[in-house]
Design an enzyme around this catalytic site. Structure first.
Site, short mmCIF file in Angstrom:
data_model
loop_
_atom_site.label_atom_id
_atom_site.label_comp_id
_atom_site.label_asym_id
_atom_site.label_seq_id
_atom_site.Cartn_x
_atom_site.Cartn_y
_atom_site.Cartn_z
N GLU A 289 0.82 -1.22 0.00
CA GLU A 289 0.00 0.00 0.00
C GLU A 289 0.85 1.25 0.00
OE1 GLU A 289 -1.91 -0.82 3.67
OE2 GLU A 289 -3.50 -1.97 2.76
N ARG A 329 3.95 19.35 8.37
CA ARG A 329 4.81 18.21 8.73
C ARG A 329 6.02 18.61 9.58
NH1 ARG A 329 7.14 15.10 5.69
NH2 ARG A 329 6.72 13.17 6.82
N TYR A 333 6.15 16.74 12.99
CA TYR A 333 7.18 15.69 13.09
C TYR A 333 8.61 16.22 13.02
CZ TYR A 333 3.06 13.45 10.93
OH TYR A 333 1.81 13.06 10.59
N CYS A 360 -0.63 32.51 13.15
CA CYS A 360 -0.37 33.03 14.48
C CYS A 360 0.02 31.88 15.38
CB CYS A 360 -1.61 33.74 15.01
SG CYS A 360 -1.94 35.19 14.04
N TYR A 390 1.06 13.81 2.00
CA TYR A 390 0.74 14.28 3.35
C TYR A 390 0.93 15.80 3.50
CZ TYR A 390 1.02 9.26 4.13
OH TYR A 390 0.85 7.90 4.03
N1 LLP Z 1 -1.17 1.46 4.73
C1 LLP Z 1 -1.45 1.76 6.00
C2 LLP Z 1 -2.28 0.84 6.78
C3 LLP Z 1 -0.96 2.93 6.58
O1 LLP Z 1 -1.23 3.19 7.85
C4 LLP Z 1 -0.17 3.82 5.81
C5 LLP Z 1 0.33 5.06 6.38
C6 LLP Z 1 0.09 3.48 4.46
C7 LLP Z 1 -0.42 2.29 3.97
C8 LLP Z 1 0.89 4.35 3.55
O2 LLP Z 1 2.22 4.42 3.95
P1 LLP Z 1 3.28 5.18 3.02
O3 LLP Z 1 3.51 4.35 1.78
O4 LLP Z 1 2.69 6.50 2.65
O5 LLP Z 1 4.49 5.29 3.84
N2 LLP Z 1 1.13 11.76 8.13
C9 LLP Z 1 2.39 11.04 8.24
C10 LLP Z 1 2.30 9.67 7.64
C11 LLP Z 1 1.28 8.81 8.29
C12 LLP Z 1 1.24 7.48 7.64
C13 LLP Z 1 0.20 6.65 8.22
N3 LLP Z 1 -0.03 5.44 7.55
C14 LLP Z 1 3.47 11.85 7.55
O6 LLP Z 1 3.18 12.94 7.08
O7 LLP Z 1 4.62 11.43 7.53
#
Ligand code: LLP
Length: 434
Positions: A289, A329, A333, A360, A390
């Site tokens: 995913e 972000r 983070y 602000c 994101y």
């Molecule tokens: N599948 C599931 C069940 C997930 O929880 C996530 C991300 C993904 C796939 C996708 O993961 P990716 O390929 O994008 O790494 N807002 C945070 C990231 C949170 C990710 C949560 N889950 C950021 O800006 O870094």
């Protein structure tokens, strides 16, 4: 350059073959620009890599949480990926894009009954059920609709992916999924198999985001395949699908590693096939995913510089016309980004500053310790790279600041298309009752 779709011509930053100063001029700032050719290339990389490593049954699912809007989901559909959705809103977007819902997988650790009904009504392919209560809720609602709903069970293999703690989701004490270690996973399998209106298609795990090391996927798949073998021995049940969760990490700054996705997926493929042989289980249809690695480097944000504040003996601030409302972000983070002065790419970056937004809130920072040319001044255009994931999806209207538009560009099609229009003040107050 941090991304291979960035180049410089006559001192001006070009993105996906387009002059970024001209884009800023034509569409205004702040502006999210997304390179359609790059999104498609990233989709193809995963599709080919998964097919080569795991055979034709494998399918990458794009994780819509990274960015979701109609034209983007249409691209995902055209590229033949499945879709991971996490809310009714993401389902509505998929429906509007004409996405084939049988290839949509519904995540979330807490789906309401209304969410479940909406998804079933609209022909969702799979629920990725987080816990036993959800399995029961899906079973009950599926019974009302007179169907047998396919589900995966989300399990936590108990791995710390050594990534940001805030985005590590595969550990036993996670709010996501049900743990193998505590016996809750096995209990869920027993339970799901006893229900008439759910069809247990397989298992899911997600060990974390911004992962660079295939070792994490190897350890997760070893645990998950072991669990599949155990469930076969216990219940005579063989999982048809194994979903290994999110994709690989991306480069935000030069010091981030470059990752060879096909080579890494091939490594996982060889390991999974070998482990299946050793456990005498058939190779499940593999899902991954990826969200970030499909869209992050396809995105660039353009801002206009306002105030340049020099505090002698302390620090310098360069304020832009966006901020944590379009990119939270760093605030959340402390994430790293590469910031460039788009029209002064041939000048030396000898001015150290924090690039901050207009909210602000003193934490409204895009990036600290940025080096820009000392001639940086009001009216300059700054570009922040790798903002496709994101950013738009996490944008807010804090301070009632309208959200920027998303411009899709394609060198191949020689096109510029507004995919999401700029919010207006009217939009911002649209939901208020008098
Ligand atoms: N599948 C599931 C069940 C997930 O929880 C996530 C991300 C993904 C796939 C996708 O993961 P990716 O390929 O994008 O790494 N807002 C945070 C990231 C949170 C990710 C949560 N889950 C950021 O800006 O870094």
């Amino acid at each position: 350059m941090i991304c291979d779709n960035l180049t410089v011509r006559d001192g001006i930053l070009q993105f996906g073959g387009k002059n970024t100063l001209e884009l800023a001029e034509r569409y205004g700032t702040p502006l999210y620009v997304m390179d359609e050719d790059k999104i498609r290339a990233n989709c193809r990389t995963y599709r080919t890599a998964l097919a080569d490593a795991f055979g034709p049954e494998a399918m990458p699912l794009y994780a819509g949480k990274a960015a979701s809007f109609t034209k983007l989901i249409r691209i995902i559909k055209e590229e033949g990926l499945g879709l991971d959705v996490v809310s009714g809103g993401e389902i509505a977007t998929a429906l509007r894009a004409g996405f084939p819902m049988e290839h949509a997988y519904f995540h979330s650790n807490n789906k309401t009954d209304a969410d479940i009904e909406y998804a079933i009504e609209n022909g969702i392919g799979y629920f990725v059920a987080d816990n036993r209560e959800e399995v029961d809720a899906v079973n009950a609602i599926a019974a009302r609709f007179g169907i047998r709903q396919k589900i995966l069970l989300r399990l936590t293999p108990g791995i710390d992916p050594h990534t940001y703690a805030a985005v590590a989701t595969g550990k036993v004490d996670s709010k996501f999924g049900s743990a193998i270690e505590t016996g809750q996973a096995e209990d869920m399998v027993r339970h799901a198999l006893s229900l008439a209106n759910v069809d247990l298609a397989g298992f899911h795990c997600h060990v974390g985001s911004q992962v660079f090391d295939s070792d994490v996927f190897l350890r997760a798949s070893e645990i998950m395949l072991g669990f599949i073998a155990q469930m076969r021995d216990r219940f005579g049940y063989t999982a048809r699908i194994l979903d290994l969760g999110g994709g690989y990490g991306v480069r935000y700054v030069e010091s981030d590693p470059v990752i060879d996705i096909p080579a890494n997926v091939a490594l996982v493929g060889a390991f999974v096939k070998e482990t299946c042989r050793a456990l005498s289980i058939p190779l499940p249809a593999i899902r991954m995913e990826p969200g970030r690695s499909i869209v992050a480097d396809a995105g660039l944000t353009l801002y206009t510089v306002g105030t340049v504040k020099r505090i002698p003996g302390y620090k310098n601030y360069v304020s832009v016309d966006g901020g944590m409302t379009d990119n939270p972000r760093f605030a959340l983070y402390g994430s790293s980004y590469t910031v460039m002065n788009a029209g002064k790419m041939d000048q030396i970056n000898d001015f150290s500053c924090s690039v901050v937004g207009r909210c602000c809130e003193s934490g409204d920072i895009i990036q600290e310790n940025v080096s820009l040319p000392s001639s940086v001044c009001r009216g300059d255009i700054l570009a922040v790279a790798t903002t496709g994931a994101y950013n738009y999806s996490m944008a807010s209207n804090y301070n009632r600041i309208p959200r920027p538009p998303v411009l899709l560009i394609s060198a191949e099609k020689n096109s510029e298309t507004v995919a999401v229009r700029r919010e207006t003040f009217r939009d911002v107050i649209a939901l208020d009752e008098d």
